[in-house]
Design a protein around this motif. Structure first.
Motif, PDB file in Angstrom:
ATOM      1  N   GLN A   1       0.892  -1.268   0.064  1.00 45.95           N
ATOM      2  CA  GLN A   1       0.014  -0.084  -0.025  1.00 45.95           C
ATOM      3  C   GLN A   1       0.981   1.189  -0.147  1.00 45.95           C
ATOM      4  OE1 GLN A   1      -2.743   0.102   3.429  1.00 45.95           O
ATOM      5  NE2 GLN A   1      -3.590   1.930   2.641  1.00 45.95           N
ATOM      6  N   GLU A   2       1.826   1.126   0.813  1.00 47.31           N
ATOM      7  CA  GLU A   2       3.010   2.551   0.723  1.00 47.31           C
ATOM      8  C   GLU A   2       3.586   2.489  -0.462  1.00 47.31           C
ATOM      9  OE1 GLU A   2       4.315   2.746   5.307  1.00 47.31           O
ATOM     10  OE2 GLU A   2       5.106   0.971   4.326  1.00 47.31           O
ATOM     11  N   TRP A   3       4.030   1.385  -1.279  1.00 46.06           N
ATOM     12  CA  TRP A   3       4.475   1.787  -2.470  1.00 46.06           C
ATOM     13  C   TRP A   3       3.348   2.263  -3.664  1.00 46.06           C
ATOM     14  CZ3 TRP A   3       9.191   2.136  -3.920  1.00 46.06           C
ATOM     15  CH2 TRP A   3      10.143   1.332  -3.037  1.00 46.06           C
ATOM     16  N   ASP A   4       2.220   1.643  -3.506  1.00 44.87           N
ATOM     17  CA  ASP A   4       1.207   2.558  -4.447  1.00 44.87           C
ATOM     18  C   ASP A   4       1.103   3.908  -4.279  1.00 44.87           C
ATOM     19  OD1 ASP A   4       0.616  -0.032  -5.461  1.00 44.87           O
ATOM     20  OD2 ASP A   4      -1.027  -0.754  -4.006  1.00 44.87           O
ATOM     21  N   THR A   5       1.293   4.126  -2.936  1.00 44.24           N
ATOM     22  CA  THR A   5       0.915   5.655  -2.420  1.00 44.24           C
ATOM     23  C   THR A   5       2.283   6.411  -3.188  1.00 44.24           C
ATOM     24  OG1 THR A   5      -0.464   5.570  -0.743  1.00 44.24           O
ATOM     25  CG2 THR A   5       0.575   7.300  -0.759  1.00 44.24           C
ATOM     26  N   LEU A   6       3.320   5.746  -2.824  1.00 47.74           N
ATOM     27  CA  LEU A   6       4.493   6.349  -3.256  1.00 47.74           C
ATOM     28  C   LEU A   6       4.607   6.538  -4.810  1.00 47.74           C
ATOM     29  CD1 LEU A   6       7.293   7.675  -2.331  1.00 47.74           C
ATOM     30  CD2 LEU A   6       8.196   5.421  -2.505  1.00 47.74           C
ATOM     31  N   LEU A   7       3.977   5.542  -5.528  1.00 44.17           N
ATOM     32  CA  LEU A   7       4.561   5.514  -7.093  1.00 44.17           C
ATOM     33  C   LEU A   7       3.285   6.576  -7.590  1.00 44.17           C
ATOM     34  CD1 LEU A   7       4.877   1.721  -7.718  1.00 44.17           C
ATOM     35  CD2 LEU A   7       6.527   3.491  -7.745  1.00 44.17           C
ATOM     36  N   ASP A   8       2.193   6.354  -7.085  1.00 47.52           N
ATOM     37  CA  ASP A   8       1.342   7.466  -7.589  1.00 47.52           C
ATOM     38  C   ASP A   8       1.804   8.760  -7.637  1.00 47.52           C
ATOM     39  OD1 ASP A   8      -0.661   5.479  -8.445  1.00 47.52           O
ATOM     40  OD2 ASP A   8      -1.738   5.412  -6.485  1.00 47.52           O
ATOM     41  N   ALA A   9       2.316   9.214  -6.436  1.00 50.76           N
ATOM     42  CA  ALA A   9       2.934  10.399  -6.095  1.00 50.76           C
ATOM     43  C   ALA A   9       3.783  10.721  -6.978  1.00 50.76           C
ATOM     44  CB  ALA A   9       3.222  10.759  -4.773  1.00 50.76           C
ATOM     45  N   ILE A  10       4.724   9.887  -7.630  1.00 48.19           N
ATOM     46  CA  ILE A  10       5.870  10.152  -8.639  1.00 48.19           C
ATOM     47  C   ILE A  10       5.362  10.310  -9.941  1.00 48.19           C
ATOM     48  CG2 ILE A  10       7.749   9.113  -9.586  1.00 48.19           C
ATOM     49  CD1 ILE A  10       8.553   7.650  -7.115  1.00 48.19           C
ATOM     50  N   ALA A  11       4.046   9.299 -10.427  1.00 46.22           N
ATOM     51  CA  ALA A  11       3.519   9.374 -11.378  1.00 46.22           C
ATOM     52  C   ALA A  11       2.815  10.735 -11.779  1.00 46.22           C
ATOM     53  CB  ALA A  11       2.834   8.179 -11.772  1.00 46.22           C
TER      54      ALA A  11
END
Length: 479
Positions: free
Chosen positions: A106-116
């Motif tokens: 879940q933390e990775w999804d949040t981080l990757l969405d922020a970068i994208a």
């Protein structure tokens, strides 16, 4: 065995696993360097997490000195773990490691969405910089106080000891050069992250394209209060992206695509670079640290690594051209495949190249004898035969053969002409049992000297092989 697809390529799962492990060679010493150890703000933040929880500043200072002087060897980074050997005051280095919690899915999804959502953040990462906005987001990337858990095989129980502290300082230098190292410690590799970001960017672009089409494309006009025309009914039935547009706004049709391999098929390729010059001798592997509960003996593994390097060096030397620019000759490997027993004898002879019996060689022979079901004396005799002539020497130890007429027959005349003792022939042996001396003729046309106690049949290889029987027997009699 590496999993592969029917086409021969690695499976995605294996590629992801390989991407989650990176090994860095030892960083060079920083002779004369003083001041801040990290050059980037995120490298400094890494060291802040170490220094704020350190219980002894003196250990940190010694760790900094160790790192600056190049005491940290090869560093391996995997999710949640950084490990390296650190050379201290003792001959064997210690195994130091730093552990860090990995991020959840879940933390990775949040981080990757922020970068994208922010292309500038991805551009900064590709430029090997960590965006401050990304570090300050809802998902904490950089470690805080207490997040770094040091461990070491040394007897010092400090947190951290100087070896683990030295590793931390060197990791800060790795982070300076590549913030993807931090992301790997948090759980995912660089290639894996870039692939996931590419898919997210494609999905985001598709969503924005559909929203733009719906917003900027108008449906056909309807007469006020009148019935909906057939065309309007067709408009309502099709997707917005396929709505009719002004002919002037329609892009020109493009021709069919061309396969990349067809474009590059006849492309001239530059010649291969010249091979790297072969070093004068094989390098030595790093000394492995001692550790409890290891499934292997560090000294044995170090020896096997050195043996592999020596064999690779010999193979490269045998395959090298005789002169620069010459053609490579077709040669057989200097190390053909050997049965397990012969290879064990080769390794034992290589591990202790001297002929003397020491406590170490006796222990080695006992272990090898127990593993192969042979007597220690037979192992020692076989090792002596290998030192004498390699595979041929070991073959002559237990095997006789009948050489054709020629060199073997002329050897007796040559020995008598040199006023040496007359030896009785039998198979490929020339023997004087009263003196306890023997020469064995090999398939390689060399003479292998043996000796035994007079009147016994307990023959041992003695001295090097010689193509001249006179020289071999003269050396044997001189012992």
């Amino acid at each position: 065995m590496t999993p592969r697809t029917p086409s021969g390529r690695r499976t995605p799962a294996h590629a992801a696993a390989a991407d989650r492990s990176r090994t860095f060679p030892p960083l060079p010493a920083r002779t004369g360097a003083r001041g801040l150890f990290a050059a980037s703000w995120w490298g400094s933040a890494w060291l802040d997490a170490l220094e704020t929880t350190a219980l002894d500043s003196a250990r940190l200072a010694r760790g900094r000195t160790y790192a600056r002087d190049g005491h940290v060897d090869t560093i391996n980074v995997t999710p949640g773990r950084v490990i390296a050997t650190v050379r201290g005051s003792r001959p064997r280095p210690y195994s130091a490691e730093i552990r860090l919690r990995t991020l959840s899915d879940q933390e990775w999804d949040t981080l990757l969405d922020a970068i994208a959502a922010e292309p500038a953040q991805l551009a900064a990462l590709l430029a090997k910089k960590l965006p401050s906005a990304l570090a300050d987001s809802d998902v904490r990337l950089l470690p805080g106080p207490g997040d770094l858990v040091p461990r070491c095989s040394c007897p010092d129980h400090g947190r951290p000891c100087k070896h683990a502290a030295a590793l931390c300082f060197q990791v800060a230098r790795l982070l300076d050069a590549d913030p993807f190292v931090l992301l790997l410690m948090r759980g995912r590799g660089e290639r894996e992250l870039l692939d996931q970001l590419s898919r997210r960017n494609a999905a985001l672009t598709a969503r924005e394209s559909r929203a733009y089409t719906r917003r900027d494309t108008a449906p056909p006009s309807r007469s006020p209060g009148g019935p909906v025309s057939e065309a309007a009914g067709e408009w309502d039935a099709v997707a917005p992206a396929t709505a009719p547009q002004d002919a002037a706004a329609q892009p020109e049709a493009t021709g069919p695509g061309v396969l990349a391999r067809a474009v590059l098929a006849d492309r001239p390729r530059p010649p291969l670079p010249p091979p790297v010059p072969l070093p004068a001798q094989a390098g030595r592997p790093p000394v492995l640290p001692d550790g409890d509960g290891l499934p292997f003996d560090p000294e044995t593994l170090t020896f096997l690594a050195a043996d592999a390097a020596d064999r690779a060096h010999a193979c490269l030397a045998a395959a090298a051209p005789a002169h620069p620019g010459g053609a490579r000759p077709a040669r057989r490997s200097p190390f053909p495949d050997l049965p397990p027993w012969e290879d064990a004898v080769r390794l034992a002879a290589t591990a202790h190249p001297t002929a003397g019996l020491t406590s170490a060689t006796r222990a080695l022979y006992r272990d090898l004898a127990a593993a192969t079901g042979r007597a220690p004396a037979d192992v020692a005799r076989s090792v002596a035969a290998w030192r004498q002539g390699g595979p041929e020497g070991l073959t002559l130890l237990d095997t006789t053969w009948n050489p054709p007429a020629g060199d073997f027959d002329r050897a007796r005349s040559a020995l008598l002409a040199a006023d040496l003792p007359a030896l009785r022939p039998r198979h490929n042996h020339l023997t004087d049992p009263e003196r306890g001396i023997q020469l064995r003729f090999g398939h390689d046309n060399r003479w292998y000297p043996y000796e035994a106690e007079p009147g016994t049949d307990d023959w041992w290889p003695t001295g090097p092989a010689d193509p001249d029987p006179v020289g071999a027997l003269t050396t044997l009699l001189a012992r």
